[in-house]
Design an enzyme around this catalytic site. Structure first.
Site, mmCIF file in Angstrom:
data_model
loop_
_atom_site.group_PDB
_atom_site.id
_atom_site.type_symbol
_atom_site.label_atom_id
_atom_site.label_comp_id
_atom_site.label_asym_id
_atom_site.label_seq_id
_atom_site.Cartn_x
_atom_site.Cartn_y
_atom_site.Cartn_z
ATOM 1 N N ASN A 1 0.867 -1.176 0.000
ATOM 2 C CA ASN A 1 0.000 0.000 0.000
ATOM 3 C C ASN A 1 0.909 1.232 0.000
ATOM 4 O O ASN A 1 2.140 1.123 -0.039
ATOM 5 C CB ASN A 1 -1.005 -0.047 1.164
ATOM 6 C CG ASN A 1 -0.344 0.063 2.528
ATOM 7 O OD1 ASN A 1 0.790 0.533 2.649
ATOM 8 N ND2 ASN A 1 -1.038 -0.361 3.559
ATOM 9 N N ASP B 1 -5.395 -8.010 2.254
ATOM 10 C CA ASP B 1 -5.173 -9.457 2.158
ATOM 11 C C ASP B 1 -6.136 -10.097 1.165
ATOM 12 O O ASP B 1 -5.758 -11.028 0.442
ATOM 13 C CB ASP B 1 -5.326 -10.111 3.533
ATOM 14 C CG ASP B 1 -4.280 -9.624 4.510
ATOM 15 O OD1 ASP B 1 -3.179 -9.258 4.059
ATOM 16 O OD2 ASP B 1 -4.571 -9.595 5.712
HETATM 17 P P1 ATP Z 1 -5.856 -3.057 4.964
HETATM 18 O O1 ATP Z 1 -4.583 -2.814 5.734
HETATM 19 O O2 ATP Z 1 -7.024 -2.221 5.436
HETATM 20 O O3 ATP Z 1 -6.199 -4.491 4.805
HETATM 21 P P2 ATP Z 1 -4.267 -2.054 2.828
HETATM 22 O O4 ATP Z 1 -3.850 -0.745 3.416
HETATM 23 O O5 ATP Z 1 -3.272 -3.151 2.774
HETATM 24 O O6 ATP Z 1 -5.600 -2.552 3.473
HETATM 25 P P3 ATP Z 1 -5.624 -0.676 0.694
HETATM 26 O O7 ATP Z 1 -4.842 -0.030 -0.382
HETATM 27 O O8 ATP Z 1 -6.258 0.209 1.722
HETATM 28 O O9 ATP Z 1 -4.723 -1.824 1.330
HETATM 29 O O10 ATP Z 1 -6.798 -1.545 0.056
HETATM 30 C C1 ATP Z 1 -6.530 -2.688 -0.726
HETATM 31 C C2 ATP Z 1 -7.524 -2.736 -1.857
HETATM 32 O O11 ATP Z 1 -8.836 -2.816 -1.293
HETATM 33 C C3 ATP Z 1 -7.531 -1.505 -2.743
HETATM 34 O O12 ATP Z 1 -6.572 -1.640 -3.790
HETATM 35 C C4 ATP Z 1 -8.959 -1.518 -3.275
HETATM 36 O O13 ATP Z 1 -9.041 -2.397 -4.380
HETATM 37 C C5 ATP Z 1 -9.749 -2.102 -2.109
HETATM 38 N N1 ATP Z 1 -10.330 -1.014 -1.303
HETATM 39 C C6 ATP Z 1 -9.827 -0.460 -0.185
HETATM 40 N N2 ATP Z 1 -10.609 0.553 0.251
HETATM 41 C C7 ATP Z 1 -11.644 0.622 -0.622
HETATM 42 C C8 ATP Z 1 -12.803 1.454 -0.758
HETATM 43 N N3 ATP Z 1 -13.048 2.440 0.107
HETATM 44 N N4 ATP Z 1 -13.642 1.224 -1.782
HETATM 45 C C9 ATP Z 1 -13.422 0.224 -2.669
HETATM 46 N N5 ATP Z 1 -12.343 -0.581 -2.618
HETATM 47 C C10 ATP Z 1 -11.468 -0.395 -1.615
#
Ligand code: ATP
Length: 315
Positions: free
Chosen positions: A184, A267
């Site tokens: 991310n 994940d």
């Molecule tokens: P987390 O730590 O909350 O599991 P992360 O920080 O590893 O997530 P993010 O980039 O926040 O990863 O989210 C992963 C994917 O989830 C994004 O690429 C997107 O496809 C989906 N996603 C996250 N938030 C949203 C949202 N608000 N609406 C739609 N899809 C989302």
């Protein structure tokens, strides 16, 4: 969709202890939370369940304790069709993650590794054959880093998905096999910040830092300069950006969804991505499928419990 190649996920398994709070406590503050919900989680187990529930041929390599949490995790993996023949029960408590969930759907997490510390290179020797026969191997960073390095060495014939989460720097040998490196934005910043200080190879491309004010494409380019074969940067509600070494960065929009709980969204994304790659999809198509699966998970509570079965994704 085609039949799945073999996926091996090497990683963590945690019991998530989830509390709803109005706001996160600051230093010295006490806040009251909801009753605690205990649910199966951990990045490795989450990714295995996401891919397994969608129909993948998935083996999970990890450790739990001889306790109720370990039994819960084993059941959850089995229910998703994941092969738990390489899930060891060790003499340490099952890992925990205390998750504070605020009304905006965001979370703050304290992880207690417990049995995940036992996922050592020595333990991996018992899973050599599984790694050698895998088509796709998935690792993340809630297990010891020397184990991740060992996986990078042993999984040479497989496509290796490296999810550099939680945020940490990675040695060049691990970066070199990542196809893709999945991070991310904050994880990307840590990888690139450390690159600036010489922790990872300088590479032949642009300097290893995110230029001020630049967008995801610059981040992807800077990450590619660290040596992975391909990169995916997830962007929360903005979707994901990806590129293969030498290629252009492409952006995939997130699937619109009412956010309920983002826990485990990353994940869900990684598990679905691994599955599509194991089915022979190219990276771009795999990213599109992964954003659909992750959006489904964001629209429901919990980590593993929020992941879809194939029939729930149609339409
Ligand atoms: P987390 O730590 O909350 O599991 P992360 O920080 O590893 O997530 P993010 O980039 O926040 O990863 O989210 C992963 C994917 O989830 C994004 O690429 C997107 O496809 C989906 N996603 C996250 N938030 C949203 C949202 N608000 N609406 C739609 N899809 C989302």
């Amino acid at each position: 969709m085609g039949s799945s190649g073999r996926i091996v996920v090497v990683g963590s398994a945690n019991a998530d202890l989830v509390l709803d709070v109005d706001h996160r406590p600051s230093a010295g503050e006490t806040v009251f939370g909801s009753d605690v919900r205990v649910t199966p989680g951990g990045k490795g187990a989450n990714q295995a369940v996401a891919a397994g529930r969608l129909g993948g041929d998935v083996t999970f390599v990890g450790c739990v304790g001889d306790d109720d949490h370990g039994a819960m995790l084993r059941r959850s993996l089995e229910a998703a069709g994941v092969d738990v023949g390489h899930l060891r029960t060790v003499g340490a408590p099952t890992g925990n993650a205390v998750i504070l969930l605020t009304p905006d759907g965001e979370n703050a997490i304290i992880a207690s590794p417990g049995a995940n510390r036992h996922v050592t290179p020595a333990l991996l020797t018992g899973s050599r054959a599984a790694l050698a026969s895998a088509d796709v191997v998935v690792v993340q960073l809630e297990i010891p880093l020397d184990t991740v390095e060992q996986v990078a060495r042993e999984a040479r014939s497989a496509r290796v998905v490296v999810n550099a989460a939680p945020a940490a720097t990675l040695p060049p040998e691990v970066l070199a096999v990542a196809d893709p490196l999945v991070v991310n934005e904050s994880e990307a910043a840590v990888l690139l910040g450390e690159a600036h200080h010489g922790m990872v190879p300088a590479g032949s491309g642009p300097a290893g830092t995110i230029p001020a004010g630049s967008g995801p494409a610059a981040t992807v380019t800077a990450l590619l300069a660290l040596g992975p074969r391909s990169v995916v940067v997830t962007l929360g509600g903005a979707g994901a950006a990806h590129a293969v070494a030498g290629g252009r960065t492409e952006h995939t929009r997130a699937r619109p969804v009412d956010v309920v709980d983002t826990t485990g969204a990353g994940d869900a994304f990684v598990g679905a991505l691994a599955l599509e790659l194991a089915r022979g999809a190219d990276l771009g198509d795999a990213v599109v499928a992964a954003t659909g699966v992750a959006a489904f998970a964001v629209g429901r509570r919990g980590a593993q419990e929020s992941y879809p079965h194939p029939h729930q994704l149609s339409g």
